[in-house]
Design a protein around this motif. Structure first.
Motif, PDB file in Angstrom:
ATOM      1  N   PHE A 198       9.758  73.839  46.243  1.00 47.28           N
ATOM      2  CA  PHE A 198       9.542  74.180  47.650  1.00 47.28           C
ATOM      3  C   PHE A 198       8.045  74.295  47.941  1.00 47.28           C
ATOM      4  O   PHE A 198       7.553  73.727  48.919  1.00 47.28           O
ATOM      5  N   TYR A 199       7.316  75.036  47.112  1.00 52.36           N
ATOM      6  CA  TYR A 199       5.878  75.204  47.365  1.00 52.36           C
ATOM      7  C   TYR A 199       5.135  73.879  47.265  1.00 52.36           C
ATOM      8  O   TYR A 199       4.261  73.596  48.085  1.00 52.36           O
ATOM      9  N   GLN A 200       5.477  73.053  46.297  1.00 57.58           N
ATOM     10  CA  GLN A 200       4.833  71.734  46.198  1.00 57.58           C
ATOM     11  C   GLN A 200       5.084  70.925  47.466  1.00 57.58           C
ATOM     12  O   GLN A 200       4.171  70.299  48.009  1.00 57.58           O
ATOM     13  N   SER A 201       6.317  70.970  47.947  1.00 59.37           N
ATOM     14  CA  SER A 201       6.668  70.237  49.169  1.00 59.37           C
ATOM     15  C   SER A 201       5.968  70.824  50.383  1.00 59.37           C
ATOM     16  O   SER A 201       5.498  70.086  51.264  1.00 59.37           O
ATOM     17  N   LEU A 202       5.884  72.152  50.435  1.00 57.08           N
ATOM     18  CA  LEU A 202       5.190  72.810  51.552  1.00 57.08           C
ATOM     19  C   LEU A 202       3.721  72.401  51.590  1.00 57.08           C
ATOM     20  O   LEU A 202       3.193  72.053  52.647  1.00 57.08           O
ATOM     21  N   PHE A 203       3.065  72.410  50.438  1.00 56.67           N
ATOM     22  CA  PHE A 203       1.643  72.061  50.393  1.00 56.67           C
ATOM     23  C   PHE A 203       1.414  70.587  50.701  1.00 56.67           C
ATOM     24  O   PHE A 203       0.385  70.220  51.262  1.00 56.67           O
ATOM     25  N   ASP A 204       2.393  69.738  50.370  1.00 57.63           N
ATOM     26  CA  ASP A 204       2.301  68.327  50.742  1.00 57.63           C
ATOM     27  C   ASP A 204       2.430  68.152  52.248  1.00 57.63           C
ATOM     28  O   ASP A 204       1.710  67.372  52.857  1.00 57.63           O
ATOM     29  N   TYR A 221       6.221  79.419  60.228  1.00 57.08           N
ATOM     30  CA  TYR A 221       7.618  79.725  59.935  1.00 57.08           C
ATOM     31  C   TYR A 221       8.513  78.497  60.123  1.00 57.08           C
ATOM     32  O   TYR A 221       9.435  78.279  59.345  1.00 57.08           O
ATOM     33  N   ALA A 222       8.230  77.692  61.141  1.00 57.29           N
ATOM     34  CA  ALA A 222       9.031  76.484  61.380  1.00 57.29           C
ATOM     35  C   ALA A 222       8.831  75.471  60.262  1.00 57.29           C
ATOM     36  O   ALA A 222       9.799  74.845  59.801  1.00 57.29           O
ATOM     37  N   VAL A 223       7.599  75.322  59.801  1.00 54.62           N
ATOM     38  CA  VAL A 223       7.320  74.386  58.712  1.00 54.62           C
ATOM     39  C   VAL A 223       8.008  74.856  57.437  1.00 54.62           C
ATOM     40  O   VAL A 223       8.635  74.064  56.728  1.00 54.62           O
ATOM     41  N   VAL A 224       7.906  76.143  57.147  1.00 51.77           N
ATOM     42  CA  VAL A 224       8.555  76.706  55.962  1.00 51.77           C
ATOM     43  C   VAL A 224      10.067  76.455  56.028  1.00 51.77           C
ATOM     44  O   VAL A 224      10.680  76.027  55.045  1.00 51.77           O
ATOM     45  N   ALA A 225      10.667  76.698  57.175  1.00 51.79           N
ATOM     46  CA  ALA A 225      12.108  76.492  57.326  1.00 51.79           C
ATOM     47  C   ALA A 225      12.480  75.029  57.107  1.00 51.79           C
ATOM     48  O   ALA A 225      13.439  74.732  56.383  1.00 51.79           O
ATOM     49  N   ASP A 226      11.731  74.124  57.707  1.00 52.79           N
ATOM     50  CA  ASP A 226      12.016  72.693  57.544  1.00 52.79           C
ATOM     51  C   ASP A 226      11.941  72.268  56.083  1.00 52.79           C
ATOM     52  O   ASP A 226      12.822  71.557  55.583  1.00 52.79           O
ATOM     53  N   VAL A 227      10.891  72.709  55.402  1.00 52.60           N
ATOM     54  CA  VAL A 227      10.710  72.329  54.008  1.00 52.60           C
ATOM     55  C   VAL A 227      11.800  72.959  53.144  1.00 52.60           C
ATOM     56  O   VAL A 227      12.363  72.297  52.259  1.00 52.60           O
ATOM     57  N   LEU A 228      12.122  74.219  53.392  1.00 56.49           N
ATOM     58  CA  LEU A 228      13.153  74.878  52.588  1.00 56.49           C
ATOM     59  C   LEU A 228      14.511  74.204  52.771  1.00 56.49           C
ATOM     60  O   LEU A 228      15.218  73.939  51.785  1.00 56.49           O
ATOM     61  N   VAL A 229      14.878  73.900  53.990  1.00 58.81           N
ATOM     62  CA  VAL A 229      16.161  73.219  54.235  1.00 58.81           C
ATOM     63  C   VAL A 229      16.173  71.862  53.534  1.00 58.81           C
ATOM     64  O   VAL A 229      17.172  71.490  52.904  1.00 58.81           O
ATOM     65  N   CYS A 262      14.486  70.981  50.828  1.00 61.52           N
ATOM     66  CA  CYS A 262      14.591  71.215  49.379  1.00 61.52           C
ATOM     67  C   CYS A 262      16.007  71.632  48.985  1.00 61.52           C
ATOM     68  O   CYS A 262      16.516  71.208  47.939  1.00 61.52           O
ATOM     69  N   LEU A 263      16.626  72.455  49.803  1.00 58.71           N
ATOM     70  CA  LEU A 263      18.006  72.863  49.536  1.00 58.71           C
ATOM     71  C   LEU A 263      18.948  71.670  49.603  1.00 58.71           C
ATOM     72  O   LEU A 263      19.814  71.502  48.748  1.00 58.71           O
ATOM     73  N   GLU A 264      18.770  70.848  50.626  1.00 58.68           N
ATOM     74  CA  GLU A 264      19.611  69.655  50.774  1.00 58.68           C
ATOM     75  C   GLU A 264      19.480  68.758  49.544  1.00 58.68           C
ATOM     76  O   GLU A 264      20.479  68.278  48.992  1.00 58.68           O
ATOM     77  N   GLU A 265      18.259  68.563  49.100  1.00 59.05           N
ATOM     78  CA  GLU A 265      18.011  67.730  47.923  1.00 59.05           C
ATOM     79  C   GLU A 265      18.679  68.330  46.679  1.00 59.05           C
ATOM     80  O   GLU A 265      19.292  67.615  45.879  1.00 59.05           O
ATOM     81  N   ALA A 266      18.580  69.647  46.523  1.00 57.62           N
ATOM     82  CA  ALA A 266      19.146  70.317  45.344  1.00 57.62           C
ATOM     83  C   ALA A 266      20.669  70.345  45.371  1.00 57.62           C
ATOM     84  O   ALA A 266      21.312  70.191  44.334  1.00 57.62           O
ATOM     85  N   VAL A 267      21.246  70.529  46.554  1.00 59.27           N
ATOM     86  CA  VAL A 267      22.714  70.588  46.663  1.00 59.27           C
ATOM     87  C   VAL A 267      23.320  69.206  46.462  1.00 59.27           C
ATOM     88  O   VAL A 267      24.373  69.058  45.853  1.00 59.27           O
ATOM     89  N   GLY A 268      22.650  68.199  46.984  1.00 59.91           N
ATOM     90  CA  GLY A 268      23.113  66.830  46.779  1.00 59.91           C
ATOM     91  C   GLY A 268      24.142  66.372  47.789  1.00 59.91           C
ATOM     92  O   GLY A 268      24.159  66.840  48.934  1.00 59.91           O
ATOM     93  N   PRO A 269      25.034  65.479  47.378  1.00 62.18           N
ATOM     94  CA  PRO A 269      25.933  64.806  48.311  1.00 62.18           C
ATOM     95  C   PRO A 269      26.938  65.714  49.019  1.00 62.18           C
ATOM     96  O   PRO A 269      27.507  65.317  50.034  1.00 62.18           O
ATOM     97  N   SER A 270      27.141  66.918  48.523  1.00 58.35           N
ATOM     98  CA  SER A 270      28.088  67.810  49.211  1.00 58.35           C
ATOM     99  C   SER A 270      27.454  68.507  50.421  1.00 58.35           C
ATOM    100  O   SER A 270      28.145  69.175  51.184  1.00 58.35           O
TER     101      SER A 270
END
Length: 146
Positions: free
Chosen positions: A28-34, A92-100, A102-110
């Motif tokens: 998440f932090y790597q993605s946020l900083f990117d 806060y909006a950027v953090v939320a977008d990045v977190l969602v 990252c979660l989507e990527e981690a959860v995968g196809p479900s």
């Protein structure tokens, strides 16, 4: 307010995300900083301690989503603390977008649009509460990395 099905989706998807990706918060932090390199200076060079704190905070928040009242004061205090670090409403909006994302990527196809909506609603509630705390906090010092 979150519905019971949304809370269940969040709790299940968070458990899936952390079990499928043990570096979820570091990622998440790597993605946020990117995505928002301007926020990098708000953090210490070694992000591992901060990642551990965020992981614990997320775990706490996810567990307490079915009892929002238990989250209000801790989130307001956290918002006041983040104001001291220089966090602004737009962050806060950027953090939320990045977190969602990252979660989507981690959860995968479900992962579904229902997951995305539940997480977005929860993160909006969290951000609003934290911003209330930030608004009540006097910021007397220069921002410090955390």
């Amino acid at each position: 307010m979150l519905t019971a099905p949304q809370v269940e989706l969040i709790q299940r998807s968070f458990a899936t995300a952390v079990s499928s990706r043990d570096d979820l918060v570091i990622h998440f932090y790597q993605s946020l900083f990117d995505k928002a390199p301007s926020v990098r200076g708000m953090f210490a060079d070694d992000i591992a301690p901060q990642a551990k704190m965020l992981g614990s905070t997320l775990q706490f928040a996810v567990q307490k989503l079915d009892n929002i009242e238990a989250l209000i004061e801790p989130l307001r205090a956290l918002g006041a603390k983040h104001a001291g670090y220089g966090a602004e409403a737009a962050h806060y909006a950027v953090v939320a977008d990045v977190l969602v994302s990252c979660l989507e990527e981690a959860v995968g196809p479900s992962w579904t649009q229902d997951h995305a909506k539940a997480w977005t609603d929860a993160l909006n509630l969290i951000a609003t509460t934290m911003l209330e705390g930030a608004a009540q906090s006097p910021v007397d010092e220069a921002p410090k990395p955390h």
